[in-house]
Design a protein around this motif. Structure first.
Motif, PDB file in Angstrom:
ATOM      1  N   TYR A 242     -55.105  90.515  48.595  1.00 35.11           N
ATOM      2  CA  TYR A 242     -55.394  91.913  48.314  1.00 35.11           C
ATOM      3  C   TYR A 242     -54.570  92.450  47.140  1.00 35.11           C
ATOM      4  O   TYR A 242     -54.863  93.526  46.626  1.00 35.11           O
ATOM      5  CB  TYR A 242     -55.114  92.769  49.550  1.00 35.11           C
ATOM      6  N   SER A 243     -53.532  91.723  46.723  1.00 37.39           N
ATOM      7  CA  SER A 243     -52.671  92.207  45.648  1.00 37.39           C
ATOM      8  C   SER A 243     -53.168  91.804  44.271  1.00 37.39           C
ATOM      9  O   SER A 243     -52.570  92.176  43.263  1.00 37.39           O
ATOM     10  CB  SER A 243     -51.240  91.679  45.843  1.00 37.39           C
TER      11      SER A 243
ATOM     12  N   VAL B 203     -52.417  97.965  52.918  1.00 37.51           N
ATOM     13  CA  VAL B 203     -52.170  99.331  52.474  1.00 37.51           C
ATOM     14  C   VAL B 203     -51.294  99.285  51.231  1.00 37.51           C
ATOM     15  O   VAL B 203     -50.236  98.646  51.230  1.00 37.51           O
ATOM     16  CB  VAL B 203     -51.477 100.161  53.574  1.00 37.51           C
ATOM     17  N   SER B 204     -51.750  99.964  50.191  1.00 41.53           N
ATOM     18  CA  SER B 204     -51.006 100.015  48.937  1.00 41.53           C
ATOM     19  C   SER B 204     -50.646 101.455  48.614  1.00 41.53           C
ATOM     20  O   SER B 204     -51.498 102.353  48.702  1.00 41.53           O
ATOM     21  CB  SER B 204     -51.843  99.423  47.795  1.00 41.53           C
ATOM     22  N   LEU B 205     -49.388 101.703  48.250  1.00 42.68           N
ATOM     23  CA  LEU B 205     -48.898 103.009  47.821  1.00 42.68           C
ATOM     24  C   LEU B 205     -48.369 102.883  46.404  1.00 42.68           C
ATOM     25  O   LEU B 205     -47.658 101.914  46.087  1.00 42.68           O
ATOM     26  CB  LEU B 205     -47.775 103.495  48.749  1.00 42.68           C
TER      27      LEU B 205
ATOM     28  N   LEU C 249     -46.079  99.717  46.265  1.00 43.48           N
ATOM     29  CA  LEU C 249     -45.679  99.033  47.486  1.00 43.48           C
ATOM     30  C   LEU C 249     -46.925  98.664  48.277  1.00 43.48           C
ATOM     31  O   LEU C 249     -47.831  99.489  48.436  1.00 43.48           O
ATOM     32  CB  LEU C 249     -44.769  99.933  48.334  1.00 43.48           C
ATOM     33  N   ARG C 250     -46.982  97.420  48.756  1.00 49.16           N
ATOM     34  CA  ARG C 250     -48.159  96.966  49.511  1.00 49.16           C
ATOM     35  C   ARG C 250     -47.709  96.226  50.779  1.00 49.16           C
ATOM     36  O   ARG C 250     -46.796  95.405  50.747  1.00 49.16           O
ATOM     37  CB  ARG C 250     -49.036  96.044  48.666  1.00 49.16           C
ATOM     38  N   PHE C 251     -48.401  96.545  51.887  1.00 48.25           N
ATOM     39  CA  PHE C 251     -48.218  95.845  53.160  1.00 48.25           C
ATOM     40  C   PHE C 251     -49.557  95.218  53.548  1.00 48.25           C
ATOM     41  O   PHE C 251     -50.597  95.877  53.477  1.00 48.25           O
ATOM     42  CB  PHE C 251     -47.781  96.805  54.273  1.00 48.25           C
ATOM     43  N   THR C 252     -49.535  93.969  53.967  1.00 47.35           N
ATOM     44  CA  THR C 252     -50.756  93.279  54.386  1.00 47.35           C
ATOM     45  C   THR C 252     -50.503  92.543  55.700  1.00 47.35           C
ATOM     46  O   THR C 252     -49.494  91.852  55.838  1.00 47.35           O
ATOM     47  CB  THR C 252     -51.230  92.281  53.319  1.00 47.35           C
TER      48      THR C 252
ATOM     49  N   ILE D 269     -45.409  91.575  52.339  1.00 49.66           N
ATOM     50  CA  ILE D 269     -44.964  92.828  51.740  1.00 49.66           C
ATOM     51  C   ILE D 269     -44.595  92.530  50.304  1.00 49.66           C
ATOM     52  O   ILE D 269     -43.942  91.518  50.016  1.00 49.66           O
ATOM     53  CB  ILE D 269     -43.769  93.439  52.519  1.00 49.66           C
ATOM     54  N   ASN D 270     -45.058  93.360  49.382  1.00 51.73           N
ATOM     55  CA  ASN D 270     -44.625  93.192  47.995  1.00 51.73           C
ATOM     56  C   ASN D 270     -44.358  94.539  47.355  1.00 51.73           C
ATOM     57  O   ASN D 270     -44.988  95.549  47.686  1.00 51.73           O
ATOM     58  CB  ASN D 270     -45.626  92.357  47.178  1.00 51.73           C
TER      59      ASN D 270
END
Length: 810
Positions: free
Chosen positions: A198-199, A255-257, A268-271, A309-310
């Motif tokens: 997703y990133s 979710v990307s912020l 910031l992204r959580f998958t 997380i990235n």
């Protein structure tokens, strides 16, 4: 790290202090109906600055110097606008984009400077963006692009896959993430890519040798992953992606912020992913002479999960940009319980068939930590870029302790590791690149740089297949381009590489009998010697591009090389997944490749057609050759395979064509073919392992501006025909041809000002039973997954940060 950060801040302040008076470029991007296009890309070269339009179709690029620029404006489904402008003061540039009558192959989707990139590269490339990836979402990132001509995958269940370009994979294809080569245990067929699917916002696939830019392992091609990390000035936003798949009960959330305030931005992204055992349209699997029963068609113990997380943050100044990317990915995935070195009859089916979501022995845990810094200093006619990377790949494979050969029946309690830890790999990678790109004159461009990489791979566990090793790679290259006319150019480059690999000796942790002069003693036998090998070579490339009206012609010839890896030099152990015993050759030489690539394309208002043939010759191709022995000392009777070299000749290519039948209806064809033959050695006359069969996709696509409640609706049908693969290398088995129908549909829904993107697919619509010749499980006759409904919902949110009029700059 703190001192480095303070140094970068100081450089930013100095550069800002002495900057010239700011010049800005702004404007609006509309469609033919004078409606604003939200999310259109605006890119300036050679300033290398880009933005996207806001909800009003407005854009602004600030901090520009006086000069001449090329502006490139693109939006999905519309023809791009490419123009040249002179900036001597604040300028307003507004454009109206026209709906595209065609999308080349429904594969090359327009993005920032995609068209100019394709026309300026003599190698054949394919570029897809995030929308394409969501429309073709597979079980993994690489599976999402296997529809591209010339690209296939080696699939490991339904959650992982490895890329193959024109029949070459593993360490012959480089995956580049933010300009740093992704390094893991890519030599293993059961090891997937540890990258958050997703990133990634767009992917560039370079078909053919790309060793000049990326070094030794790019002998087969490059998968270049990119992310649009830089948000619009003074903006905040978020994106929520929700995915589901019916075949393996896959559930995914990402979710990307993001936000940007003047010169600083962050993202910031959580998958989180979770999936169960995948299903096949078969009730049994033939594992050599044994027929394994499947419970409700489930491939037991192929479930898995992933958490990632990235974080990205950086700064943008008039002449300097710097960004940091930090990623931490954890995954756990099971191996098919009937095919992991165990006797298939001894599998505890009661345990494995209780649930299709549990993960029992055997399984693997993987953690991949990645830290990347990218910096760019922009000068008047050139830019200097640096990339620094650190990666740690920590992989553990777990299975119930079972003695092989002379291993003790009961594991000794005096050893330091867990008896169920089958194998452990702990790899540390340090990477660095520096390149200078610029213009010597209006018609002469250059690109030169140096690259370096150091690997330290440590091993553990009860099983052995490759020794611990340390590897150093250094390279330097220069590429020059001369533009004869607006329609023709030539590109040439040369590169020098040096590599050194040191493997450690390895002794068994258990004793084996040794017979000397009739006497039997017991000793810890050596499985691997200390090895210190150095390799060096020169690569070169020469390409020509010619464009005449609607025709585009390309030609490229080059030489590339690949140094052998630790597994090829020093393997000496069981591959539990393939029931084989593999042995390396410490005397292998560097792999050399000579290749000619051609490309011809014709584009008109309603039709496009193209072909990309290639010819490839290896004087000393490295491959795993099955022998006649069966090892009983270490391998529990498994067949022995030896790494060897032979002369190999390959040719093939891809075709694509489409015709715009109506304004909203397009017909397309995508085809690919690869032929390989060994010209020397014990397997003279045979092909190469994992050679993909010929295939063709017939596509019908409908796309419109609006249909009922959907904006930009689309509906697509792929009819895939794959030929039989009878050209094999034993112990491979011939694979019958097959036909599969896949459909995709979706569009945008507007709830007031909120956009919701919905993409749906049905793969293997008719639930056909078929075998993929390049699949990881093909040797044990596992068919491909059955019917699979895939849905992806993407919800973007965006807003503006109020500007402080009194203090808006550092």
């Amino acid at each position: 790290m703190q001192r480095l950060f303070m140094l970068i801040i100081s450089m930013n302040i100095i550069l800002t202090t002495f900057a010239q008076k700011e010049i800005s470029l702004s404007g609006y991007i509309f469609n033919e109906e004078n409606k604003p296009l939200v999310g259109a890309s605006v890119f300036l070269a050679p300033a290398a600055k880009g933005v996207i339009t806001n909800i009003h179709g407005n854009y602004k690029i600030s901090n520009l110097e006086k000069g001449r620029y090329r502006i490139e404006i693109s939006y999905i489904g519309y023809n791009p606008v490419i123009d040249t402008i002179n900036l001597y003061h604040d300028t307003i540039y507004t454009a109206h984009l026209i709906v595209s009558q065609m999308e080349l192959q429904e594969v090359v989707v327009e993005g920032n400077h995609v068209e100019s990139r394709n026309k300026s590269e003599s190698l054949n490339i394919e570029i897809v963006n995030g929308e394409y990836l969501k429309r073709n979402l597979g079980g993994s990132l690489m599976k999402s692009i296997d529809r591209l001509p010339g690209v296939t995958t080696i699939d490991i269940g339904s959650g992982q896959s490895k890329p193959v370009i024109r029949g070459l994979g593993f360490n012959r294809v480089v995956v580049v993430d933010r300009n740093i080569k992704h390094e893991s245990q890519q030599w293993g067929a059961d090891h997937g890519l540890e990258i958050d699917q997703y990133s990634v916002d767009n992917i560039e696939v370079v078909k053919g040798p790309a060793s000049l830019m990326y070094g030794s392992d790019a002998i087969g091609g490059v998968i270049n992953l990119n992310s649009n990390d830089i948000p619009e000035v003074n903006s905040i936003g978020a994106t929520v992606d929700l995915s589901g798949k019916t075949n393996n009960d896959f559930l995914g959330t990402s979710v990307s912020l993001f936000g940007r305030k003047d010169w600083y931005y962050s993202k910031l992204r959580f998958t989180i992913l979770d999936y169960g055992d995948f299903k096949v349209p078969a009730s049994t699997v033939d594992i050599y002479s044994y027929k394994a029963e499947l419970y409700n068609n489930y491939m037991r113990n192929t479930a898995g999960n992933e958490q990632n997380i990235n974080l990205t943050f950086g700064m943008i100044l008039p002449k300097f940009q710097s960004s940091f990317f930090i990623s931490d990915l954890n995954s756990k995935s099971g191996f098919f319980a009937n095919a992991h070195g165990l006797e298939p009859r001894n599998v505890d089916t009661d345990l494995h068939d209780k649930s299709n979501r549990d993960i029992n022995y055997p399984y693997q845990n993987v953690n991949h930590l990645k830290v990347i810094n990218r910096s760019q200093y922009i000068m008047r006619n050139a830019s200097l870029e640096t990339d620094l990377g650190f990666q740690r790949n920590f992989r553990q494979e777990w299975s119930q302790y079972v003695s092989h050969g002379y291993m003790p029946a009961i594991f000794p309690d005096t050893l330091s590791f867990n008896p169920d830890l089958e194998r452990q790999f702990d790899k540390y990678v340090y990477s660095g690149n520096m390149r200078l790109t610029g213009y010597l004159s209006e018609k002469n461009q250059f690109n030169g740089g140096i690259t370096g990489e150091y690997q330290d791979n440590r091993i553990g566990g009860r099983g052995f297949i490759i020794p611990a090793f340390k590897q150093l790679n250094l390279g330097a290259y220069v590429i020059a381009k001369h533009i004869f006319t607006e329609n023709s150019s030539i590109q040439a480059g040369i590169r020098y590489d040096y590599g050194n690999i040191i493997t450690q000796e390895y002794y068994d942790w258990f004793e084996s009998p040794v017979i000397t002069d009739g006497d039997t003693t017991y000793a810890f036998l050596k499985r691997a010697d200390h090895l210190n090998r150095s390799f060096s070579n020169i690569s070169w490339s020469l390409g020509y591009i010619y464009q005449l009206n609607n025709w585009l012609l390309k030609a490229n010839a080059g030489k590339s090389f690949r140094m052998p890896i630790a597994k090829e030099l020093a393997a000496n152990g069981v591959n539990y997944h393939h029931f084989s015993y593999e042995v390396g050759d410490p005397d292998l030489s560097s792999e050399i490749s000579y290749q000619i690539d051609l490309g011809i394309e014709y584009n008109s208002e309603k039709m496009a057609i193209g072909a990309t043939p290639f010819i490839n010759y290896f004087p000393n191709y490295i491959f795993l050759n099955p022998g006649y022995e069966h090892d009983r000392l270490y391998g529990n009777g498994n067949q022995v395979y030896y790494y060897t070299q032979s002369r190999v000749f390959r040719y093939g290519g891809e075709i694509h064509s489409h015709y715009q039948l109506l304004k909203t209806l397009q017909l397309g064809v995508i085809g690919e073919y690869v032929y390989s033959v060994q010209l020397s050695g014990k397997k003279k006359g045979f092909t190469l392992p994992f050679s993909p069969p010929a295939s063709v996709i017939f596509n019908i696509k409908y796309q419109n501006q609006r249909l009922l409640f959907l904006d930009m609706p689309y509906f697509s049908i792929d009819y895939l025909i794959t030929a039989a693969q009878n050209n094999i290398v034993p112990p491979e088995e011939p694979t019958k041809g097959y036909q599969v129908i896949n459909i995709a549909f979706g569009g945008e829904i507007r709830i007031k000002s909120q956009r919701i993107d919905i993409n749906l697919q049905i793969q293997n619509l008719l639930n056909n039973k078929y075998f993929n010749h390049t699949s990881y499980y093909r040797l044990i006759n596992v068919p491909e997954p059955g019917r699979n409904l895939i849905i992806n919902i993407s919800i973007p949110f965006s807003g503006k940060i109020k500007q402080n009029q009194n203090n808006n700059k550092i």
